[in-house]
Motif scaffolding. Structure first.
Motif, PDB file in Angstrom:
ATOM      1  N   ALA A  60      31.481  39.354   4.182  1.00 47.40           N
ATOM      2  CA  ALA A  60      31.989  39.879   5.450  1.00 47.40           C
ATOM      3  C   ALA A  60      31.719  41.373   5.575  1.00 47.40           C
ATOM      4  O   ALA A  60      31.360  41.865   6.658  1.00 47.40           O
ATOM      5  N   GLN A  61      31.878  42.110   4.469  1.00 45.09           N
ATOM      6  CA  GLN A  61      31.651  43.554   4.538  1.00 45.09           C
ATOM      7  C   GLN A  61      30.193  43.879   4.806  1.00 45.09           C
ATOM      8  O   GLN A  61      29.871  44.815   5.552  1.00 45.09           O
ATOM      9  N   LEU A  64      29.701  43.453   8.434  1.00 37.18           N
ATOM     10  CA  LEU A  64      30.305  44.587   9.131  1.00 37.18           C
ATOM     11  C   LEU A  64      29.401  45.812   9.033  1.00 37.18           C
ATOM     12  O   LEU A  64      29.149  46.504  10.024  1.00 37.18           O
ATOM     13  N   HIS A  70      31.785  47.888  14.529  1.00 38.36           N
ATOM     14  CA  HIS A  70      33.217  48.034  14.309  1.00 38.36           C
ATOM     15  C   HIS A  70      33.474  48.714  12.965  1.00 38.36           C
ATOM     16  O   HIS A  70      32.597  48.766  12.107  1.00 38.36           O
ATOM     17  N   LEU A  72      36.864  49.148   9.942  1.00 36.80           N
ATOM     18  CA  LEU A  72      38.119  48.553   9.482  1.00 36.80           C
ATOM     19  C   LEU A  72      38.916  49.599   8.715  1.00 36.80           C
ATOM     20  O   LEU A  72      38.395  50.223   7.778  1.00 36.80           O
ATOM     21  N   ILE A 131      34.499  50.471   5.951  1.00 38.39           N
ATOM     22  CA  ILE A 131      35.901  50.184   5.666  1.00 38.39           C
ATOM     23  C   ILE A 131      36.514  51.427   5.038  1.00 38.39           C
ATOM     24  O   ILE A 131      35.955  51.985   4.080  1.00 38.39           O
ATOM     25  N   ILE A 269      38.197  40.612   9.194  1.00 39.72           N
ATOM     26  CA  ILE A 269      36.782  40.817   9.527  1.00 39.72           C
ATOM     27  C   ILE A 269      36.230  39.610  10.271  1.00 39.72           C
ATOM     28  O   ILE A 269      35.490  39.744  11.251  1.00 39.72           O
ATOM     29  N   ASP A 270      36.614  38.405   9.831  1.00 44.36           N
ATOM     30  CA  ASP A 270      36.121  37.198  10.508  1.00 44.36           C
ATOM     31  C   ASP A 270      36.533  37.176  11.972  1.00 44.36           C
ATOM     32  O   ASP A 270      35.775  36.710  12.836  1.00 44.36           O
ATOM     33  N   LEU A 272      36.673  39.473  13.972  1.00 46.41           N
ATOM     34  CA  LEU A 272      35.841  40.350  14.803  1.00 46.41           C
ATOM     35  C   LEU A 272      34.732  39.563  15.486  1.00 46.41           C
ATOM     36  O   LEU A 272      34.163  40.029  16.485  1.00 46.41           O
TER      37      LEU A 272
END
Length: 298
Positions: A60-61, A64, A70, A72, A131, A269-270, A272
């Motif tokens: 997920a990271q 991102l 985005h 976090l 993040i 995160i998901d 998003l």
């Protein structure tokens, strides 16, 4: 690996709700997870879940980071010895360090005290694709300062009726602005019991390698336990919103705490709904580059 919706619903404090800290377990969730298989210890299962969540978090990271749309912001607040440092270390150990930062906020410096209470934290906000983790945060100014209002004098501020309400309003407005600009804010209160804090303090005192973790100030703050619980109750109730929710994580059992935190981050995160990043080159350009590279080896 995903946290069940029932677990997420139990952990989050809905906007306008009372967190009811005294009624929440500090060791487990009511919703059953994970279910230990025959002959397998619960800790073993939780360690496996944490590993699975970390794999999901790494995926997920990267998405991102690649999307760049985005950011976090993860905020960790807790009583002393609740496990903030260890949780951050264990949960975030697999992420790309280029896209992640950790900032620990200690007692404000003279320069920081000459600014408003949000100022020092704005310096560490994440850029899009990144993040940022706050180990303590601007919430100290409605927690520690509320328990010790004499600290307001350091900032040249007089305590007055409505001060804490005003600060809650400032925090909510600040977090709304972050959300509007693409930064998702997820806040964790690691909910440790007074008995478990005592056990962990004794563990630090009994182990010479952990003496550096203990300060006489820890016992002084422990004497204000009830006042801190009240301050957390009020702060969480006033600032848990749809765009910046608080999650109350049972912290007496470290494997449970770490797995839950990792699961909540993956869920954040998901939600998003990020799309896979588009290649910078066309399929034709990619094919041509591949052919060129292969030709070099012939």
């Amino acid at each position: 690996m995903k946290l069940p919706k029932a677990v997420l619903k139990e952990l989050v404090v809905a906007e306008g709700d009372d967190p009811r800290l005294a009624k929440r377990s500090t060791s487990r969730t009511e919703a059953e997870w994970p279910k230990a298989g025959k002959g397998r210890a619960a800790k073993e299962v939780l360690d496996e879940d944490l590993a699975a969540f970390k794999d999901e978090l790494e995926r997920a990271q990267l998405q991102l980071y690649a999307s760049g749309t985005h950011a976090l912001l993860l905020i960790f607040q807790a009583m002393d010895a609740a496990g903030k440092d260890g949780t951050i270390q264990h949960v975030m150990s697999g992420v790309n360090p280029q896209g992640c930062s950790v900032t620990s906020f200690k007692r404000p410096s003279d320069t920081e005290l000459r600014h408003d209470f949000l100022w020092r934290c704005t310096q560490a906000l994440p850029e899009r694709g990144h993040i940022a983790i706050f180990n303590r945060s601007y919430y100290e100014d409605v927690l520690v300062v509320r328990v010790h209002p004499e600290l307001l004098a350091d900032s040249g501020i007089d305590k007055h009726d409505g001060l804490w309400r005003e600060r809650y309003e400032d925090i909510n407005a600040f977090e709304r602005r972050l959300h509007r600009n693409g930064t998702r804010v997820v806040k964790f209160f690691l909910h440790v019991s007074k008995d478990e804090q005592r056990r962990r303090f004794l563990d630090r005192l009994d182990d010479p390698t952990k003496h550096w973790k203990f300060s006489s100030a820890d016992l002084a703050e422990r004497a204000h336990w009830d006042e801190y619980q009240t301050a957390y109750e009020k702060a969480i109730a006033a600032t848990s919103t749809k765009h910046a929710p608080w999650y109350v994580i049972p912290a007496d059992h470290k494997p449970t705490m770490r797995a839950l935190v990792a699961g909540v981050i993956v869920d954040a995160i998901d939600r998003l709904g990020l799309d896979a990043p588009r290649p910078a080159a066309s399929p034709e350009e990619l094919a041509q580059a591949r052919e060129q590279l292969l030709a070099e080896g012939s």
